[in-house]
Design an enzyme around this catalytic site. Structure first.
Site, mmCIF file in Angstrom:
data_model
loop_
_atom_site.group_PDB
_atom_site.id
_atom_site.type_symbol
_atom_site.label_atom_id
_atom_site.label_comp_id
_atom_site.label_asym_id
_atom_site.label_seq_id
_atom_site.Cartn_x
_atom_site.Cartn_y
_atom_site.Cartn_z
ATOM 1 N N THR A 40 0.840 -1.211 0.000
ATOM 2 C CA THR A 40 0.000 0.000 0.000
ATOM 3 C C THR A 40 0.873 1.258 0.000
ATOM 4 O O THR A 40 0.560 2.241 -0.681
ATOM 5 C CB THR A 40 -0.903 0.002 1.265
ATOM 6 O OG1 THR A 40 -1.660 -1.196 1.251
ATOM 7 C CG2 THR A 40 -1.826 1.198 1.295
ATOM 8 N N HIS A 43 2.017 1.929 -3.414
ATOM 9 C CA HIS A 43 0.970 2.580 -4.230
ATOM 10 C C HIS A 43 0.944 4.083 -3.938
ATOM 11 O O HIS A 43 0.808 4.903 -4.841
ATOM 12 C CB HIS A 43 -0.412 1.995 -3.937
ATOM 13 C CG HIS A 43 -0.595 0.600 -4.438
ATOM 14 N ND1 HIS A 43 -0.613 0.284 -5.780
ATOM 15 C CD2 HIS A 43 -0.768 -0.565 -3.788
ATOM 16 C CE1 HIS A 43 -0.801 -1.018 -5.929
ATOM 17 N NE2 HIS A 43 -0.894 -1.571 -4.723
ATOM 18 N N CYS A 93 -15.829 2.084 13.494
ATOM 19 C CA CYS A 93 -16.707 3.200 13.873
ATOM 20 C C CYS A 93 -17.363 3.040 15.235
ATOM 21 O O CYS A 93 -17.806 4.012 15.827
ATOM 22 C CB CYS A 93 -17.770 3.406 12.793
ATOM 23 S SG CYS A 93 -19.139 2.230 12.852
ATOM 24 N N CYS A 107 -16.592 -3.918 10.000
ATOM 25 C CA CYS A 107 -17.123 -2.545 10.072
ATOM 26 C C CYS A 107 -17.190 -1.952 8.666
ATOM 27 O O CYS A 107 -16.246 -2.058 7.889
ATOM 28 C CB CYS A 107 -16.211 -1.687 10.957
ATOM 29 S SG CYS A 107 -16.683 0.059 10.934
ATOM 30 N N LEU A 262 -7.643 -13.049 -0.639
ATOM 31 C CA LEU A 262 -7.023 -11.875 -0.013
ATOM 32 C C LEU A 262 -6.495 -10.907 -1.070
ATOM 33 O O LEU A 262 -6.617 -9.697 -0.944
ATOM 34 C CB LEU A 262 -5.856 -12.307 0.893
ATOM 35 C CG LEU A 262 -5.130 -11.131 1.535
ATOM 36 C CD1 LEU A 262 -5.712 -10.846 2.916
ATOM 37 C CD2 LEU A 262 -3.633 -11.355 1.633
ATOM 38 N N ILE A 264 -5.884 -8.530 -4.127
ATOM 39 C CA ILE A 264 -6.824 -7.545 -4.675
ATOM 40 C C ILE A 264 -6.639 -7.483 -6.191
ATOM 41 O O ILE A 264 -5.543 -7.147 -6.676
ATOM 42 C CB ILE A 264 -6.595 -6.173 -4.015
ATOM 43 C CG1 ILE A 264 -6.867 -6.300 -2.504
ATOM 44 C CG2 ILE A 264 -7.493 -5.111 -4.641
ATOM 45 C CD1 ILE A 264 -6.432 -5.113 -1.681
HETATM 46 P P1 NAD Z 1 2.834 -8.695 -3.300
HETATM 47 O O1 NAD Z 1 2.408 -7.854 -4.425
HETATM 48 O O2 NAD Z 1 4.170 -8.503 -2.682
HETATM 49 O O3 NAD Z 1 2.716 -10.229 -3.718
HETATM 50 C C1 NAD Z 1 1.962 -10.706 -4.786
HETATM 51 C C2 NAD Z 1 2.792 -11.808 -5.459
HETATM 52 O O4 NAD Z 1 2.006 -12.406 -6.480
HETATM 53 C C3 NAD Z 1 4.078 -11.271 -6.113
HETATM 54 O O5 NAD Z 1 5.213 -11.931 -5.578
HETATM 55 C C4 NAD Z 1 3.850 -11.591 -7.597
HETATM 56 O O6 NAD Z 1 5.058 -11.931 -8.270
HETATM 57 C C5 NAD Z 1 2.878 -12.772 -7.497
HETATM 58 N N1 NAD Z 1 2.172 -13.056 -8.757
HETATM 59 C C6 NAD Z 1 1.854 -12.211 -9.772
HETATM 60 N N2 NAD Z 1 1.249 -12.886 -10.765
HETATM 61 C C7 NAD Z 1 1.168 -14.190 -10.376
HETATM 62 C C8 NAD Z 1 0.638 -15.378 -10.959
HETATM 63 N N3 NAD Z 1 0.078 -15.368 -12.187
HETATM 64 N N4 NAD Z 1 0.715 -16.536 -10.268
HETATM 65 C C9 NAD Z 1 1.283 -16.559 -9.041
HETATM 66 N N5 NAD Z 1 1.819 -15.465 -8.440
HETATM 67 C C10 NAD Z 1 1.747 -14.297 -9.097
HETATM 68 O O7 NAD Z 1 1.701 -8.556 -2.193
HETATM 69 P P2 NAD Z 1 1.556 -8.934 -0.647
HETATM 70 O O8 NAD Z 1 1.940 -7.763 0.174
HETATM 71 O O9 NAD Z 1 2.153 -10.268 -0.328
HETATM 72 O O10 NAD Z 1 -0.038 -9.040 -0.641
HETATM 73 C C11 NAD Z 1 -0.677 -10.073 -1.364
HETATM 74 C C12 NAD Z 1 -1.963 -9.589 -2.009
HETATM 75 O O11 NAD Z 1 -2.919 -9.275 -0.979
HETATM 76 C C13 NAD Z 1 -1.859 -8.312 -2.845
HETATM 77 O O12 NAD Z 1 -2.756 -8.412 -3.942
HETATM 78 C C14 NAD Z 1 -2.322 -7.216 -1.891
HETATM 79 O O13 NAD Z 1 -2.845 -6.098 -2.583
HETATM 80 C C15 NAD Z 1 -3.398 -7.934 -1.132
HETATM 81 N N6 NAD Z 1 -3.683 -7.468 0.227
HETATM 82 C C16 NAD Z 1 -4.970 -7.571 0.636
HETATM 83 C C17 NAD Z 1 -5.314 -7.243 1.938
HETATM 84 C C18 NAD Z 1 -6.722 -7.431 2.390
HETATM 85 O O14 NAD Z 1 -7.036 -6.995 3.516
HETATM 86 N N7 NAD Z 1 -7.568 -8.062 1.578
HETATM 87 C C19 NAD Z 1 -4.335 -6.782 2.820
HETATM 88 C C20 NAD Z 1 -3.007 -6.695 2.379
HETATM 89 C C21 NAD Z 1 -2.688 -7.064 1.066
HETATM 90 ZN ZN ZN Z 2 -18.410 -0.012 12.448
#
Ligand code: NAD
Ligand code: ZN
Length: 340
Positions: A40, A43, A93, A107, A262, A264
């Site tokens: 994040t 980004h 909240c 929330c 998880l 996104i």
């Molecule tokens: P990251 O971007 O470091 O890891 C994602 C991995 O996926 C990378 O190593 C990338 O090489 C790999 N990847 C890309 N294409 C692929 C494919 N076709 N097959 C297999 N692997 C592939 O992210 P992170 O910090 O480990 O987080 C993981 C994911 O979770 C991200 O999408 C992030 O945005 C999301 N996230 C969600 C929450 C939530 O609350 N839902 C919280 C934190 C992170």
């Molecule tokens: Zn709430």
């Protein structure tokens, strides 16, 4: 105090002198000792479309940290100066139906530390005391710093029965790698991890994956043959945000399996939903961590032998933050720690 600030609506982060945050009667004032960089933050650094739409400027960034309590508000009873803490970065909240039912992770009005309100990339940071989490003495500060993403991995991995099951994790980012370690710790049989980045596959192997593969070189069907798996995966953890990876997961799940999402996806995706229907798959979306069940589970897993130290691959003094962001960028990294 010095802080890393998203000061302008353009790519970059700037080390600036800003006022020490104010803290109210129910808040903690935390002196930050360590922070970690999250995707994040990248980004926000790059100022992509999501960041431009979401983050008001100026904003102190960051939400992964460990620190020591400097002061507490007048109404705070369960923390005191000197306590070592990290904390839940989702501020809820307290008024919506889920909050009132104690399901704070659901929330609908969640505010994110370092996104919607000032974050932890500063010498001091203020947080509602209800969001603080005291760190047991036997957990090192560096590990306490990454409880937020470790919590994402924990919440996802423990969302379904894992004992004796075959798990597939797509994406070996820091969260996928930590999830592999958790799956092994809690008793999965095969823990198959995919990524297109060899460095990260190697990290996954070292932390607990029993089999890793690069889908650009080998198919999951071939992996299943190697492992003597005839039916499919019982549990799928989607941690890449890649639509292709999600599709390959659906194709290799066993009937009745559970998939937790998880990662996104960058935009709405088209996928073969008949896999979900005819296989009777269960899908669960994961956001954040359960407050505070995930935090207790994390702590007890760390205290009962789960070792995630290897996910921390880089350490920098905070003045060298550009090097930290560069290490994240290049992808030859797990978690990157900035020391304050
Ligand atoms: P990251 O971007 O470091 O890891 C994602 C991995 O996926 C990378 O190593 C990338 O090489 C790999 N990847 C890309 N294409 C692929 C494919 N076709 N097959 C297999 N692997 C592939 O992210 P992170 O910090 O480990 O987080 C993981 C994911 O979770 C991200 O999408 C992030 O945005 C999301 N996230 C969600 C929450 C939530 O609350 N839902 C919280 C934190 C992170
Ligand atoms: Zn709430």
């Amino acid at each position: 105090m010095k802080a890393l600030v998203k000061a302008k609506s353009e790519p970059g982060l700037w080390m600036q002198d800003v006022p020490v945050p104010e803290y109210g009667p129910n808040d903690l004032l935390i002196r930050i000792t360590h922070t970690a960089i999250c995707g994040t933050d990248l980004h926000i650094y790059h100022w992509d479309d999501w960041a431009q739409k979401t983050v008001p400027v100026p904003m102190v960034t960051g939400h992964e940290y460990c620190g020591v309590i400097e002061a507490v508000g007048d109404l705070v009873a369960d923390f005191k100066p000197g306590d070592r803490v990290s904390g839940e970065g989702h501020i809820t909240c307290r008024h919506c139906r889920n909050c009132r039912a104690g399901r704070r992770h659901l929330c609908r009005n969640t505010q994110g530390v370092g996104v919607d309100r000032p974050g932890c990339f500063g010498e001091f940071f203020s947080l509602p005391a209800t969001n603080g989490f005291k760190i047991p003495d036997d957990i090192p500060s560096e590990i306490a710093t990454i409880l937020d993403p470790f919590g994402n991995a924990t919440h996802t991995a423990l969302s379904q029965d894992m004992v004796g099951e075959d798990a597939l994790i797509t994406g070996a980012g820091p969260i996928g790698v930590m999830a592999a370690a958790i799956c092994r710790h809690v008793g999965a049989r095969h823990v198959v991890v995919t990524d297109i980045n060899e460095y990260r596959l190697d990290l996954a192997k070292r932390l607990g994956a029993t089999y890793t593969l690069n889908p650009q070189e080998k198919s999951l069907q071939e992996a299943m043959q190697d492992l003597g798996m005839h039916e499919g995966f019982d549990v799928g953890l989607e941690m890449s945000g890649s639509p292709v990876a999600f599709q390959s997961m659906l194709e290799t799940m066993n009937h009745g399996g559970s998939v937790a999402l998880l990662g996104i996806f960058p935009k709405p995706i088209v996928t073969d939903w008949s896999q979900v229907i005819f296989k009777g798959l269960k899908l669960k979306g994961i956001y954040g961590r359960e407050m505070y069940e995930t935090w207790y589970k994390m702590t007890t897993m760390l205290q009962s032998g789960l070792d995630i130290t290897g996910i921390i691959t880089h350490r920098f003094q905070v003045d060298d933050y550009e090097l930290g962001f560069q290490a994240m960028e290049e992808g030859r990294s797990g978690k990157v720690i900035l020391e304050w």
